[in-house]
Design an enzyme around this catalytic site. Structure first.
Site, short mmCIF file in Angstrom:
data_model
loop_
_atom_site.label_atom_id
_atom_site.label_comp_id
_atom_site.label_asym_id
_atom_site.label_seq_id
_atom_site.Cartn_x
_atom_site.Cartn_y
_atom_site.Cartn_z
N ARG A 145 0.82 -1.23 0.00
CA ARG A 145 0.00 0.00 0.00
C ARG A 145 0.84 1.26 0.00
O ARG A 145 0.43 2.29 -0.52
CB ARG A 145 -0.92 0.00 1.24
CG ARG A 145 -2.05 -1.00 1.17
CD ARG A 145 -2.68 -1.17 2.53
NE ARG A 145 -1.69 -1.59 3.52
CZ ARG A 145 -1.93 -1.88 4.78
NH1 ARG A 145 -3.16 -1.76 5.25
NH2 ARG A 145 -0.96 -2.26 5.59
N TYR B 29 -5.25 -14.73 14.51
CA TYR B 29 -4.05 -14.74 13.67
C TYR B 29 -3.71 -16.19 13.32
O TYR B 29 -3.46 -16.51 12.15
CB TYR B 29 -2.86 -14.04 14.35
CG TYR B 29 -1.61 -14.13 13.49
CD1 TYR B 29 -1.54 -13.47 12.26
CD2 TYR B 29 -0.52 -14.91 13.87
CE1 TYR B 29 -0.42 -13.58 11.44
CE2 TYR B 29 0.61 -15.02 13.06
CZ TYR B 29 0.65 -14.36 11.84
OH TYR B 29 1.76 -14.47 11.04
N THR C 159 11.15 -8.47 11.81
CA THR C 159 10.70 -7.51 10.78
C THR C 159 9.84 -6.46 11.47
O THR C 159 9.88 -6.35 12.69
CB THR C 159 9.83 -8.23 9.72
OG1 THR C 159 8.66 -8.73 10.39
CG2 THR C 159 10.55 -9.40 9.06
P1 NDP Z 1 6.03 -6.64 7.84
O1 NDP Z 1 5.07 -5.90 8.70
O2 NDP Z 1 7.46 -6.26 7.89
O3 NDP Z 1 5.54 -6.61 6.31
C1 NDP Z 1 4.20 -6.85 5.98
C2 NDP Z 1 3.97 -6.50 4.54
O4 NDP Z 1 2.59 -6.78 4.22
C3 NDP Z 1 4.20 -5.03 4.24
O5 NDP Z 1 4.89 -4.91 3.03
C4 NDP Z 1 2.79 -4.46 4.09
O6 NDP Z 1 2.78 -3.42 3.12
C5 NDP Z 1 2.03 -5.67 3.54
N1 NDP Z 1 0.61 -5.54 3.81
C6 NDP Z 1 -0.03 -5.60 5.01
N2 NDP Z 1 -1.34 -5.38 4.84
C7 NDP Z 1 -1.54 -5.15 3.52
C8 NDP Z 1 -2.68 -4.84 2.72
N3 NDP Z 1 -3.89 -4.72 3.25
N4 NDP Z 1 -2.51 -4.67 1.38
C9 NDP Z 1 -1.28 -4.78 0.83
N5 NDP Z 1 -0.18 -5.08 1.53
C10 NDP Z 1 -0.30 -5.25 2.86
O7 NDP Z 1 5.87 -8.17 8.27
P2 NDP Z 1 6.57 -9.50 7.72
O8 NDP Z 1 7.45 -9.22 6.58
O9 NDP Z 1 7.13 -10.20 8.89
O10 NDP Z 1 5.29 -10.33 7.27
C11 NDP Z 1 5.14 -10.87 5.97
C12 NDP Z 1 4.34 -12.17 6.06
O11 NDP Z 1 5.08 -13.11 6.82
C13 NDP Z 1 2.97 -12.03 6.74
O12 NDP Z 1 2.04 -12.81 6.04
C14 NDP Z 1 3.23 -12.62 8.13
O13 NDP Z 1 2.04 -13.14 8.69
C15 NDP Z 1 4.22 -13.71 7.79
N6 NDP Z 1 5.05 -14.20 8.88
C16 NDP Z 1 5.82 -13.35 9.60
C17 NDP Z 1 6.60 -13.83 10.63
C18 NDP Z 1 7.40 -12.95 11.52
O14 NDP Z 1 7.76 -13.37 12.64
N7 NDP Z 1 7.76 -11.73 11.09
C19 NDP Z 1 6.66 -15.29 10.90
C20 NDP Z 1 5.79 -16.08 10.09
C21 NDP Z 1 5.04 -15.55 9.09
P3 NDP Z 1 1.99 -2.02 3.26
O15 NDP Z 1 1.85 -1.74 4.74
O16 NDP Z 1 2.85 -1.05 2.53
O17 NDP Z 1 0.71 -2.27 2.57
C1 8X3 Z 2 4.49 -14.90 13.04
C2 8X3 Z 2 5.18 -15.73 14.06
O1 8X3 Z 2 5.05 -16.65 16.43
O2 8X3 Z 2 4.31 -14.38 16.09
O3 8X3 Z 2 3.65 -15.65 12.26
O4 8X3 Z 2 2.98 -16.19 15.34
S1 8X3 Z 2 4.33 -15.73 15.55
#
Ligand code: NDP
Ligand code: 8X3
Length: 253
Positions: free
Chosen positions: A34, A154, A189
């Site tokens: 976004r 979640y 992140t």
């Molecule tokens: P970040 O918050 O660093 O990044 C999330 C990304 O998702 C951003 O680029 C954001 O972009 C985008 N996003 C969120 N909502 C929207 C929306 N409505 N439309 C478009 N883009 C959206 O988190 P992560 O990189 O850690 O997360 C990425 C994925 O990894 C997620 O699915 C998360 O659940 C998953 N994950 C993360 C873990 C962790 O511990 N970090 C572990 C396991 C899974 P913008 O805000 O610019 O739209």
């Molecule tokens: C993100 C990892 O452990 O916060 O999916 O659920 S945790």
């Protein structure tokens, strides 16, 4: 000819690292999210790091059906040749007991993590079907393998990502489309800053006392899965840092 990847949620964390990894390897990249300024900045950085690739920044909200289909259906013929779709955009909003959690947080997570993934997949699968090839890589989580306290919706959205990945893999078999679900544990992140709504102390505490995964670790794994021989597909992969065993156990020093 360069291959093409579309990555959702490329403005931060995993998505940004995945874009950097594939751009460095010569993929044309459609980067989405976004926040337009971040997309523009990333597009400029990726283009200048490799002048043999093309970068297309597309700003839209994955949870808004019309925005997704407008953005994807308006792609030029050239950009429709998507080899890899990474459904990565997602978030946790809050970490509260079921009875205290906010409905709005639940709706945001379901709309983004589940509906967003469905919309993107539905919009792009016709292009892959037409070419009889493609690879969908969904980012799940250890939260989609074990439900933990206060993780409720979640976790439910990530269980859904797992179920949808299995369903896609079965139903897309005749079209030679690979489906991989990658389930990381904690990655450092902006995820926790988003989850705790800007509370820096709470967010920092999540990653204290151990070395979590880094976004680049996930990017390398996505790249590995995406570059295996045509007849090989990693279906489901769980990855954590050395200090984490699963959703429940993290050894902190
Ligand atoms: P970040 O918050 O660093 O990044 C999330 C990304 O998702 C951003 O680029 C954001 O972009 C985008 N996003 C969120 N909502 C929207 C929306 N409505 N439309 C478009 N883009 C959206 O988190 P992560 O990189 O850690 O997360 C990425 C994925 O990894 C997620 O699915 C998360 O659940 C998953 N994950 C993360 C873990 C962790 O511990 N970090 C572990 C396991 C899974 P913008 O805000 O610019 O739209
Ligand atoms: C993100 C990892 O452990 O916060 O999916 O659920 S945790």
């Amino acid at each position: 000819m360069n291959k093409t990847i579309l990555i959702t949620g490329a403005t931060s964390g995993l998505g940004k690292a995945i874009a950097e990894k594939f751009a460095a390897a010569g993929y044309n990249c459609i980067i989405t999210g976004r926040r337009k300024e971040r997309l523009q900045a990333l597009a400029a950085a990726l283009s200048s790091s490799n002048n043999r690739i093309k970068i297309l920044p597309l700003a839209y909200d994955v949870s808004k059906k019309e925005e997704v289909f407008n953005a994807i259906n308006n792609l030029s013929e050239e950009w429709r040749n998507i080899d890899v779709l990474v459904n990565n955009a997602g978030l946790a909003a809050g970490r509260d007991p079921f009875d205290e959690a906010l409905l709005h947080d639940w709706e945001t997570m379901i709309d983004t993590n589940v509906k967003g993934l469905l919309y993107l997949s539905k919009a792009i699968i016709p292009f892959m079907k037409a070419r009889k090839k493609g690879h969908i890589i969904n980012i799940g989580s250890t939260a989609g393998k074990e439900v933990y306290k206060d993780g409720n919706v979640y976790c439910a959205t990530k269980f859904a990502v797992n179920a949808i990945s299995q369903a896609q893999r079965i139903d897309l078999l005749p079209h030679r489309i690979k489906v991989t679900c990658i389930n990381p544990g904690a990655v450092d992140t902006e995820f926790s800053m988003v989850r705790f709504k800007g509370d820096e102390q709470k967010a920092k505490a999540v990653y204290e006392g151990y070395e979590p995964l880094h976004a680049e670790d996930i990017a390398s794994t996505v790249f590995y899965c995406a570059t295996l021989p045509a007849h090989v597909c990693i279906n489901d992969l769980v990855m954590t840092c050395l200090s984490q065993a699963n959703s429940f156990y993290t050894y902190k020093e």
